[in-house]
Design an enzyme around this catalytic site. Structure first.
Site, PDB file in Angstrom:
ATOM      1  CG  HIS A   1      -1.432  -1.189   1.303  1.00  0.00           C
ATOM      2  ND1 HIS A   1      -2.024  -1.680   2.457  1.00  0.00           N
ATOM      3  CD2 HIS A   1      -2.925  -1.560   0.203  1.00  0.00           C
ATOM      4  CE1 HIS A   1      -2.767  -2.395   2.294  1.00  0.00           C
ATOM      5  NE2 HIS A   1      -2.964  -2.608   0.930  1.00  0.00           N
TER       6      HIS A   1
ATOM      7  NE  ARG B   1      -2.395  -7.646  -4.630  1.00  0.00           N
ATOM      8  CZ  ARG B   1      -3.378  -7.850  -3.793  1.00  0.00           C
ATOM      9  NH1 ARG B   1      -2.782  -8.077  -2.296  1.00  0.00           N
ATOM     10  NH2 ARG B   1      -4.451  -8.493  -3.656  1.00  0.00           N
TER      11      ARG B   1
END
Ligand code: PNS
Length: 166
Positions: free
Chosen positions: A19, A92
């Site tokens: 993050h 991702r």
């Protein structure tokens, strides 16, 4: 030129270095980025939303264009209220794509003025998730380097004083 404001929404339970990587990349791309933490009374979070906000503010103390806030209800309503034109989401792997595509298209339908921008984290973080961090930590595995130091310290404190105020 109007300010380019982005919202980066999520649960952040806990905030991981994946993050952080996305937020720092976003902070270079946009004038301001708001890390917007979902207040979700239905889920039983590991950290309270107050703990998550406090931790994230500490992590981004030296980044004046990164703000940390909470929201509930529809994300697009929050974005509209804030005047944000962009929603940032991290991607991702292919496995993230289907859910993210659904959300992005639903959000576009609900509020066509907001654009979802996907950002790839550094490759070192492509396997990282909050869920895995919690699991590995709970089972005694090493999490150093996967989360910011303040998050690791809070995880350890919580382990020592479960249910205690942080
Ligand atoms: O990274 P996460 O924890 O999966 O984040 C999911 C989040 C908070 C972005 C998503 O659940 C959300 O936007 N919730 C708010 C409610 C909403 O707007 N739902 C419609 C999404 S299409």
């Amino acid at each position: 030129m109007p300010e380019r404001l982005a919202v980066y929404p999520g649960s952040f339970d806990p905030l991981t270095n994946g993050h952080v990587d996305i937020i720092l990349r976003g902070s270079k791309l946009f004038d301001r980025i708001i890390v917007a933490m979902l207040v979700n009374a239905e889920k039983a979070p590991f950290f309270s939303v107050e703990e998550r906000v406090e931790t994230a503010r500490e992590v981004f103390r030296e980044h004046p264009n990164v703000e940390v806030d909470t929201f509930d209800g529809l994300l697009v309503e929050y974005a509209r209220r804030k005047g944000a034109s962009v929603i940032v989401r991290g991607l991702r792997a292919i496995s993230d794509f289907e859910y993210e595509l659904q959300m992005a298209l639903m959000n576009r339908r609900l509020y066509p003025d907001v654009e979802t921008v996907f950002m790839m984290p550094g490759e070192a973080y492509t396997y990282l998730s909050s869920r895995l961090v919690k699991e590995v930590f709970a089972l005694g595995g090493e999490i150093t380097g996967l989360v910011p130091e303040v998050v690791e310290a809070r995880l350890r404190r919580k382990q020592r004083h479960p249910g205690g105020s942080m």
